[in-house]
Design a protein around this motif. Structure first.
Motif, PDB file in Angstrom:
ATOM      1  N   VAL A 164      17.287  41.346  48.783  1.00  0.00           N
ATOM      2  CA  VAL A 164      18.450  41.373  47.895  1.00  0.00           C
ATOM      3  C   VAL A 164      19.281  40.100  47.990  1.00  0.00           C
ATOM      4  O   VAL A 164      19.675  39.672  49.073  1.00  0.00           O
ATOM      5  CB  VAL A 164      19.371  42.573  48.215  1.00  0.00           C
ATOM      6  N   LEU A 165      19.554  39.523  46.818  1.00  0.00           N
ATOM      7  CA  LEU A 165      20.561  38.483  46.666  1.00  0.00           C
ATOM      8  C   LEU A 165      21.673  39.079  45.815  1.00  0.00           C
ATOM      9  O   LEU A 165      21.409  39.600  44.729  1.00  0.00           O
ATOM     10  CB  LEU A 165      19.979  37.249  45.972  1.00  0.00           C
ATOM     11  N   CYS A 166      22.906  39.026  46.306  1.00  0.00           N
ATOM     12  CA  CYS A 166      24.027  39.667  45.617  1.00  0.00           C
ATOM     13  C   CYS A 166      25.103  38.643  45.277  1.00  0.00           C
ATOM     14  O   CYS A 166      25.328  37.699  46.035  1.00  0.00           O
ATOM     15  CB  CYS A 166      24.619  40.765  46.505  1.00  0.00           C
ATOM     16  N   GLU A 167      25.737  38.843  44.139  1.00  0.00           N
ATOM     17  CA  GLU A 167      26.878  37.999  43.779  1.00  0.00           C
ATOM     18  C   GLU A 167      28.063  38.295  44.703  1.00  0.00           C
ATOM     19  O   GLU A 167      28.133  39.323  45.336  1.00  0.00           O
ATOM     20  CB  GLU A 167      27.282  38.220  42.326  1.00  0.00           C
ATOM     21  N   LYS A 168      29.000  37.372  44.714  1.00  0.00           N
ATOM     22  CA  LYS A 168      30.215  37.564  45.489  1.00  0.00           C
ATOM     23  C   LYS A 168      31.309  38.126  44.576  1.00  0.00           C
ATOM     24  O   LYS A 168      31.248  37.956  43.363  1.00  0.00           O
ATOM     25  CB  LYS A 168      30.644  36.253  46.163  1.00  0.00           C
ATOM     26  N   PRO A 169      32.341  38.784  45.167  1.00  0.00           N
ATOM     27  CA  PRO A 169      32.381  39.265  46.547  1.00  0.00           C
ATOM     28  C   PRO A 169      31.316  40.330  46.770  1.00  0.00           C
ATOM     29  O   PRO A 169      30.821  40.925  45.821  1.00  0.00           O
ATOM     30  CB  PRO A 169      33.784  39.839  46.677  1.00  0.00           C
ATOM     31  N   LEU A 170      30.974  40.570  48.033  1.00  0.00           N
ATOM     32  CA  LEU A 170      29.899  41.503  48.337  1.00  0.00           C
ATOM     33  C   LEU A 170      30.134  42.855  47.695  1.00  0.00           C
ATOM     34  O   LEU A 170      29.206  43.452  47.140  1.00  0.00           O
ATOM     35  CB  LEU A 170      29.766  41.658  49.858  1.00  0.00           C
ATOM     36  N   ALA A 171      31.361  43.361  47.755  1.00  0.00           N
ATOM     37  CA  ALA A 171      31.635  44.717  47.271  1.00  0.00           C
ATOM     38  C   ALA A 171      33.036  44.783  46.679  1.00  0.00           C
ATOM     39  O   ALA A 171      33.735  43.773  46.584  1.00  0.00           O
ATOM     40  CB  ALA A 171      31.490  45.710  48.415  1.00  0.00           C
ATOM     41  N   ASN A 172      33.434  45.977  46.316  1.00  0.00           N
ATOM     42  CA  ASN A 172      34.771  46.171  45.760  1.00  0.00           C
ATOM     43  C   ASN A 172      35.719  46.824  46.771  1.00  0.00           C
ATOM     44  O   ASN A 172      36.853  47.129  46.442  1.00  0.00           O
ATOM     45  CB  ASN A 172      34.695  47.018  44.488  1.00  0.00           C
ATOM     46  N   SER A 173      35.202  47.036  48.004  1.00  0.00           N
ATOM     47  CA  SER A 173      36.044  47.585  49.059  1.00  0.00           C
ATOM     48  C   SER A 173      35.381  47.359  50.414  1.00  0.00           C
ATOM     49  O   SER A 173      34.172  47.092  50.495  1.00  0.00           O
ATOM     50  CB  SER A 173      36.273  49.093  48.859  1.00  0.00           C
ATOM     51  N   TYR A 174      36.166  47.500  51.456  1.00  0.00           N
ATOM     52  CA  TYR A 174      35.677  47.371  52.837  1.00  0.00           C
ATOM     53  C   TYR A 174      34.583  48.389  53.128  1.00  0.00           C
ATOM     54  O   TYR A 174      33.534  48.063  53.693  1.00  0.00           O
ATOM     55  CB  TYR A 174      36.866  47.552  53.785  1.00  0.00           C
ATOM     56  N   HIS A 175      34.813  49.646  52.728  1.00  0.00           N
ATOM     57  CA  HIS A 175      33.857  50.710  53.048  1.00  0.00           C
ATOM     58  C   HIS A 175      32.546  50.527  52.291  1.00  0.00           C
ATOM     59  O   HIS A 175      31.466  50.785  52.832  1.00  0.00           O
ATOM     60  CB  HIS A 175      34.480  52.077  52.748  1.00  0.00           C
ATOM     61  N   GLU A 176      32.617  50.071  51.048  1.00  0.00           N
ATOM     62  CA  GLU A 176      31.388  49.782  50.304  1.00  0.00           C
ATOM     63  C   GLU A 176      30.602  48.675  50.990  1.00  0.00           C
ATOM     64  O   GLU A 176      29.380  48.772  51.148  1.00  0.00           O
ATOM     65  CB  GLU A 176      31.734  49.364  48.871  1.00  0.00           C
ATOM     66  N   ALA A 177      31.285  47.612  51.393  1.00  0.00           N
ATOM     67  CA  ALA A 177      30.618  46.487  52.058  1.00  0.00           C
ATOM     68  C   ALA A 177      29.942  46.937  53.350  1.00  0.00           C
ATOM     69  O   ALA A 177      28.825  46.513  53.665  1.00  0.00           O
ATOM     70  CB  ALA A 177      31.623  45.372  52.342  1.00  0.00           C
ATOM     71  N   LYS A 178      30.609  47.797  54.103  1.00  0.00           N
ATOM     72  CA  LYS A 178      30.053  48.307  55.360  1.00  0.00           C
ATOM     73  C   LYS A 178      28.765  49.091  55.100  1.00  0.00           C
ATOM     74  O   LYS A 178      27.748  48.894  55.794  1.00  0.00           O
ATOM     75  CB  LYS A 178      31.074  49.185  56.066  1.00  0.00           C
ATOM     76  N   GLU A 179      28.779  49.958  54.100  1.00  0.00           N
ATOM     77  CA  GLU A 179      27.585  50.746  53.772  1.00  0.00           C
ATOM     78  C   GLU A 179      26.450  49.862  53.279  1.00  0.00           C
ATOM     79  O   GLU A 179      25.276  50.107  53.595  1.00  0.00           O
ATOM     80  CB  GLU A 179      27.924  51.801  52.717  1.00  0.00           C
ATOM     81  N   MET A 180      26.775  48.822  52.520  1.00  0.00           N
ATOM     82  CA  MET A 180      25.750  47.911  52.019  1.00  0.00           C
ATOM     83  C   MET A 180      25.098  47.139  53.162  1.00  0.00           C
ATOM     84  O   MET A 180      23.873  46.971  53.195  1.00  0.00           O
ATOM     85  CB  MET A 180      26.366  46.959  50.997  1.00  0.00           C
ATOM     86  N   LEU A 181      25.908  46.671  54.104  1.00  0.00           N
ATOM     87  CA  LEU A 181      25.369  45.962  55.269  1.00  0.00           C
ATOM     88  C   LEU A 181      24.455  46.880  56.064  1.00  0.00           C
ATOM     89  O   LEU A 181      23.342  46.491  56.458  1.00  0.00           O
ATOM     90  CB  LEU A 181      26.509  45.456  56.146  1.00  0.00           C
ATOM     91  N   GLU A 182      24.898  48.101  56.314  1.00  0.00           N
ATOM     92  CA  GLU A 182      24.083  49.052  57.068  1.00  0.00           C
ATOM     93  C   GLU A 182      22.779  49.355  56.342  1.00  0.00           C
ATOM     94  O   GLU A 182      21.716  49.484  56.975  1.00  0.00           O
ATOM     95  CB  GLU A 182      24.872  50.339  57.296  1.00  0.00           C
ATOM     96  N   ALA A 183      22.810  49.453  55.013  1.00  0.00           N
ATOM     97  CA  ALA A 183      21.621  49.799  54.235  1.00  0.00           C
ATOM     98  C   ALA A 183      20.556  48.711  54.317  1.00  0.00           C
ATOM     99  O   ALA A 183      19.373  49.000  54.532  1.00  0.00           O
ATOM    100  CB  ALA A 183      21.999  50.060  52.779  1.00  0.00           C
ATOM    101  N   VAL A 184      20.963  47.436  54.147  1.00  0.00           N
ATOM    102  CA  VAL A 184      19.961  46.363  54.173  1.00  0.00           C
ATOM    103  C   VAL A 184      19.423  46.137  55.580  1.00  0.00           C
ATOM    104  O   VAL A 184      18.238  45.809  55.753  1.00  0.00           O
ATOM    105  CB  VAL A 184      20.514  45.054  53.576  1.00  0.00           C
ATOM    106  N   GLU A 185      20.274  46.326  56.589  1.00  0.00           N
ATOM    107  CA  GLU A 185      19.790  46.172  57.964  1.00  0.00           C
ATOM    108  C   GLU A 185      18.825  47.295  58.320  1.00  0.00           C
ATOM    109  O   GLU A 185      17.799  47.062  58.979  1.00  0.00           O
ATOM    110  CB  GLU A 185      20.974  46.136  58.928  1.00  0.00           C
ATOM    111  N   HIS A 186      19.138  48.510  57.890  1.00  0.00           N
ATOM    112  CA  HIS A 186      18.242  49.641  58.146  1.00  0.00           C
ATOM    113  C   HIS A 186      16.903  49.456  57.436  1.00  0.00           C
ATOM    114  O   HIS A 186      15.846  49.776  57.995  1.00  0.00           O
ATOM    115  CB  HIS A 186      18.900  50.943  57.688  1.00  0.00           C
ATOM    116  N   ALA A 187      16.938  48.895  56.222  1.00  0.00           N
ATOM    117  CA  ALA A 187      15.705  48.701  55.442  1.00  0.00           C
ATOM    118  C   ALA A 187      14.883  47.518  55.952  1.00  0.00           C
ATOM    119  O   ALA A 187      13.687  47.417  55.659  1.00  0.00           O
ATOM    120  CB  ALA A 187      16.043  48.508  53.974  1.00  0.00           C
ATOM    121  N   GLY A 188      15.512  46.625  56.696  1.00  0.00           N
ATOM    122  CA  GLY A 188      14.800  45.462  57.222  1.00  0.00           C
ATOM    123  C   GLY A 188      14.471  44.421  56.172  1.00  0.00           C
ATOM    124  O   GLY A 188      13.500  43.664  56.319  1.00  0.00           O
ATOM    125  N   VAL A 189      15.282  44.359  55.102  1.00  0.00           N
ATOM    126  CA  VAL A 189      15.032  43.394  54.033  1.00  0.00           C
ATOM    127  C   VAL A 189      15.905  42.162  54.214  1.00  0.00           C
ATOM    128  O   VAL A 189      16.938  42.205  54.884  1.00  0.00           O
ATOM    129  CB  VAL A 189      15.298  44.023  52.640  1.00  0.00           C
TER     130      VAL A 189
END
Length: 316
Positions: free
Chosen positions: A90-115
């Motif tokens: 995944v390549l994402c535009e900035k800002p990463l998310a629209n909130s702190y909690h969204e950004a946290k979940e997105m980071l956890e998701a890509v790390e869990h997926a190993g992408v």
């Protein structure tokens, strides 16, 4: 050859689309956008590209290796979660998310997926920024005393950005659009920020974005950072990132112009040497996908930027 799927084709999305087309190691295989007129135009230019009006259909395409998420910020969260679940880099535009909690979940998701995950922050690959970093870390300007970021606009959104979301308070405005570029640079050189104080002015219309910001924060080493943002003023657009040292001052003006200043000299242009490593975003993503060391602004950096950004948006 890396097969790329693009979700969203605004002004920035189309800019990176051209870069993917020109890069010798990437192939744009699929594009998704809700604007059918834009898709028709793309189809006329890129006949082999698969077109979608539903992003989940694009993610279901097994040929896609890398997904570029170029939709407005409030849509990043769910699309990135679904892309990670589909095993796509995944390549994402900035800002990463629209909130702190969204950004946290997105980071956890890509790390869990190993992408592989990255954010489109082009300053990280700028020769001018590389030279600025070298001069600051090499103490050419001495000990840093203060940092200032100025963002002045005759009008916001700018002429080439006329769309409802970037003019809106929910996910637009120059604080969200411009400051992440410089927050990445600041956090990269100086570490985390603290003691953030912000004063933001908004128009009476509750849906419109900010018209000004004055903010102060301290960096990890105690150096103060001042932010001055203003729109709707009678002057030419000016974006200036300035670092004051006890031996000299260095400024990055309007994204790419590097300028120096010393107590006994008038301001002078700084010659920027080309970076022989020729680092660019797409090449670095490909390195990462191939298991090589890569210079990427990852979602982890994006999450740290988001933390500061959320505090900036909390006006006193």
């Amino acid at each position: 050859m890396v097969s790329v799927g693009i979700i969203g084709l605004g002004a920035i999305g189309e800019r990176l689309l051209k870069q993917f087309i020109l890069h010798p190691k990437t192939m744009v295989a699929a594009i998704c956008d809700s604007n059918t007129d834009r898709l028709s135009k793309i189809k006329a230019e890129l006949e082999e590209v698969e077109l979608y009006d539903e992003y989940k259909d694009l993610l279901a395409n097994p040929s896609i290796d890398l997904v570029y998420v170029a939709v407005p910020p409030k849509f990043h969260h769910q699309i990135v979660l679904d892309a990670a679940n589909a095993g796509k880099h995944v390549l994402c535009e900035k800002p990463l998310a629209n909130s702190y909690h969204e950004a946290k979940e997105m980071l956890e998701a890509v790390e869990h997926a190993g992408v592989v995950h990255a954010i489109n922050l082009p300053l990280a690959y700028s020769d001018a920024v590389n030279e600025l970093k070298n001069r600051v870390t090499g103490k050419t300007i001495g000990e840093v005393k203060r940092i200032e970021l100025k963002m002045h606009f005759p009008t916001w959104p700018r002429a080439w950005q006329q769309n409802p979301w970037i003019a809106g308070r929910e996910q637009g405005g120059f604080i969200r659009e411009i400051t992440p570029h410089y927050l990445q640079l600041i956090l990269d050189i100086f570490g985390d920020a603290k003691n953030i104080k912000t004063y933001i002015n908004y128009p009476s219309n509750l849906t419109d974005c900010e018209t000004s910001i004055i903010a102060r924060m301290e960096l990890q080493n105690g150096v103060p950072l001042l932010i001055d943002g203003l729109s709707g003023i009678g002057k030419k657009e000016e974006i200036s990132f300035k670092i004051y040292g006890d031996k000299g001052t260095i400024a990055l003006k309007n994204w790419s112009q590097l300028e120096g200043e010393m107590y006994d000299k008038a301001p002078f242009a700084i010659e920027v040497p080309e970076n022989n490593e020729h680092r660019d975003l797409i090449s670095e993503i490909i390195k990462g996908m191939n298991g090589q060391a890569a210079r990427l602004v990852t979602f982890k950096e994006g999450f740290n930027i988001q933390k500061v950004l959320e505090q900036l948006l909390q006006s006193e």
